[in-house]
Motif scaffolding. Sequence first.
Motif, PDB file in Angstrom:
ATOM      1  N   VAL A 166       0.812  -1.226   0.000  1.00  0.00           N
ATOM      2  CA  VAL A 166       0.000   0.000   0.000  1.00  0.00           C
ATOM      3  C   VAL A 166       0.840   1.268   0.000  1.00  0.00           C
ATOM      4  O   VAL A 166       0.337   2.346  -0.319  1.00  0.00           O
ATOM      5  CB  VAL A 166      -0.989   0.019   1.191  1.00  0.00           C
ATOM      6  N   ALA A 167       2.120   1.165   0.370  1.00  0.00           N
ATOM      7  CA  ALA A 167       3.018   2.330   0.395  1.00  0.00           C
ATOM      8  C   ALA A 167       4.385   1.905  -0.138  1.00  0.00           C
ATOM      9  O   ALA A 167       5.380   1.911   0.590  1.00  0.00           O
ATOM     10  CB  ALA A 167       3.130   2.897   1.804  1.00  0.00           C
ATOM     11  N   PRO A 168       4.459   1.536  -1.420  1.00  0.00           N
ATOM     12  CA  PRO A 168       5.709   0.973  -1.956  1.00  0.00           C
ATOM     13  C   PRO A 168       6.923   1.881  -1.851  1.00  0.00           C
ATOM     14  O   PRO A 168       8.051   1.398  -1.781  1.00  0.00           O
ATOM     15  CB  PRO A 168       5.354   0.673  -3.426  1.00  0.00           C
ATOM     16  N   LYS A 169       6.706   3.187  -1.777  1.00  0.00           N
ATOM     17  CA  LYS A 169       7.865   4.087  -1.741  1.00  0.00           C
ATOM     18  C   LYS A 169       8.643   3.999  -0.434  1.00  0.00           C
ATOM     19  O   LYS A 169       9.811   4.392  -0.387  1.00  0.00           O
ATOM     20  CB  LYS A 169       7.431   5.527  -1.991  1.00  0.00           C
ATOM     21  N   VAL A 170       8.019   3.474   0.640  1.00  0.00           N
ATOM     22  CA  VAL A 170       8.748   3.366   1.907  1.00  0.00           C
ATOM     23  C   VAL A 170       9.423   2.003   2.068  1.00  0.00           C
ATOM     24  O   VAL A 170      10.106   1.776   3.067  1.00  0.00           O
ATOM     25  CB  VAL A 170       7.833   3.639   3.128  1.00  0.00           C
ATOM     26  N   ARG A 171       9.254   1.120   1.107  1.00  0.00           N
ATOM     27  CA  ARG A 171       9.813  -0.225   1.244  1.00  0.00           C
ATOM     28  C   ARG A 171      11.300  -0.224   1.591  1.00  0.00           C
ATOM     29  O   ARG A 171      11.731  -1.003   2.458  1.00  0.00           O
ATOM     30  CB  ARG A 171       9.575  -1.021  -0.033  1.00  0.00           C
ATOM     31  N   PRO A 172      12.146   0.606   0.967  1.00  0.00           N
ATOM     32  CA  PRO A 172      13.571   0.560   1.311  1.00  0.00           C
ATOM     33  C   PRO A 172      13.871   0.937   2.759  1.00  0.00           C
ATOM     34  O   PRO A 172      14.939   0.598   3.270  1.00  0.00           O
ATOM     35  CB  PRO A 172      14.200   1.578   0.341  1.00  0.00           C
ATOM     36  N   GLN A 173      12.942   1.635   3.413  1.00  0.00           N
ATOM     37  CA  GLN A 173      13.162   2.060   4.801  1.00  0.00           C
ATOM     38  C   GLN A 173      12.568   1.098   5.825  1.00  0.00           C
ATOM     39  O   GLN A 173      12.674   1.327   7.028  1.00  0.00           O
ATOM     40  CB  GLN A 173      12.572   3.457   5.029  1.00  0.00           C
ATOM     41  N   LEU A 174      11.935   0.019   5.379  1.00  0.00           N
ATOM     42  CA  LEU A 174      11.282  -0.916   6.284  1.00  0.00           C
ATOM     43  C   LEU A 174      12.244  -1.975   6.797  1.00  0.00           C
ATOM     44  O   LEU A 174      13.116  -2.446   6.061  1.00  0.00           O
ATOM     45  CB  LEU A 174      10.117  -1.618   5.585  1.00  0.00           C
ATOM     46  N   ALA A 175      12.067  -2.358   8.056  1.00  0.00           N
ATOM     47  CA  ALA A 175      12.822  -3.477   8.631  1.00  0.00           C
ATOM     48  C   ALA A 175      12.035  -4.025   9.810  1.00  0.00           C
ATOM     49  O   ALA A 175      11.157  -3.360  10.369  1.00  0.00           O
ATOM     50  CB  ALA A 175      14.207  -3.034   9.077  1.00  0.00           C
ATOM     51  N   ILE A 176      12.347  -5.250  10.204  1.00  0.00           N
ATOM     52  CA  ILE A 176      11.693  -5.901  11.342  1.00  0.00           C
ATOM     53  C   ILE A 176      12.700  -6.009  12.478  1.00  0.00           C
ATOM     54  O   ILE A 176      13.825  -6.472  12.289  1.00  0.00           O
ATOM     55  CB  ILE A 176      11.180  -7.298  10.968  1.00  0.00           C
ATOM     56  N   LYS A 177      12.294  -5.549  13.667  1.00  0.00           N
ATOM     57  CA  LYS A 177      13.168  -5.587  14.843  1.00  0.00           C
ATOM     58  C   LYS A 177      12.724  -6.717  15.772  1.00  0.00           C
ATOM     59  O   LYS A 177      11.554  -6.779  16.152  1.00  0.00           O
ATOM     60  CB  LYS A 177      13.143  -4.239  15.584  1.00  0.00           C
ATOM     61  N   TRP A 178      13.671  -7.570  16.123  1.00  0.00           N
ATOM     62  CA  TRP A 178      13.364  -8.683  17.022  1.00  0.00           C
ATOM     63  C   TRP A 178      12.863  -8.161  18.368  1.00  0.00           C
ATOM     64  O   TRP A 178      13.383  -7.171  18.869  1.00  0.00           O
ATOM     65  CB  TRP A 178      14.638  -9.507  17.233  1.00  0.00           C
ATOM     66  N   PRO A 179      11.836  -8.788  18.977  1.00  0.00           N
ATOM     67  CA  PRO A 179      11.136  -9.944  18.448  1.00  0.00           C
ATOM     68  C   PRO A 179       9.863  -9.614  17.681  1.00  0.00           C
ATOM     69  O   PRO A 179       9.346 -10.468  16.969  1.00  0.00           O
ATOM     70  CB  PRO A 179      10.791 -10.727  19.719  1.00  0.00           C
TER      71      PRO A 179
END
Length: 250
Positions: free
Chosen positions: A86-99
């Motif tokens: 839904v917001a492809p332009k922010v994809r490069p800034q996305l990450a998942i932080k454990w946990p």
Amino acid sequence: MRLISHGVLASTNAEALTLSRQGEQGPLWIAAARQSAGRGRRGRIWISEPGNLFATLLLTDPAPPEHWPELAFVAALAIHDSVTEVAPKVRPQLAIKWPNDLLLEGAKFAGILIEGESAEGGAVAVGIGVNCLNHPSDTDFPATDLAAAGAQVPPATLFAMLSVKMLGRLAQWNRGEHFATIRTDWLSRAAALGQMIRLRLADRELIGRFEAIDDIGRLVLVLPEGGQETIAAGDVVELLTTEHREAGEP
């Protein structure tokens, strides 16, 4: 999946588990425009302002209980998938932080709370909060929202995509039988993998290199003095930069 929407709830997780005790079998989404008593992990308050997404997926007997914590990784991937769509332009800034947090430009914008009850076959509430329009300012870890990054995404739009992506990730997970594939996908999106982090446990803090997550989702931390620790529960409170290390951090 079915959906019950509310204007205001104390907590979507609490409502889901109450319905389960009353005989609801799920799968069922519970959503609210606002929560009056939202909560995060370890009893923390989850600020629940209108304009953000608050939803819980109630699952009945989704897997043997030892696999329930893996649902945090499943949900994190579903959120990542949804925001990417839904917001492809922010994809490069996305990450998942454990946990169980998601980051945007290094700041938290989404969190997950897994709560389960073993009675009556086992009910699990997969609580999801996403900062779409606003975010709290006084948090231990920096926070942000999608709008602050220039992505105007109404909660209803994000939820519609999330409900689809969650189905796909649950099918991939397959009641825990295929967590290895979830783990691989999660690691490819992980924040600070291979980098130094500061990790807060119940009784101490550790600094080390985030090496991996193991086959049940525990964080593997390589210590500066040698050796490693495997962490089942904790909070990554800081992603240590090169400047930190050069200033004297391990």
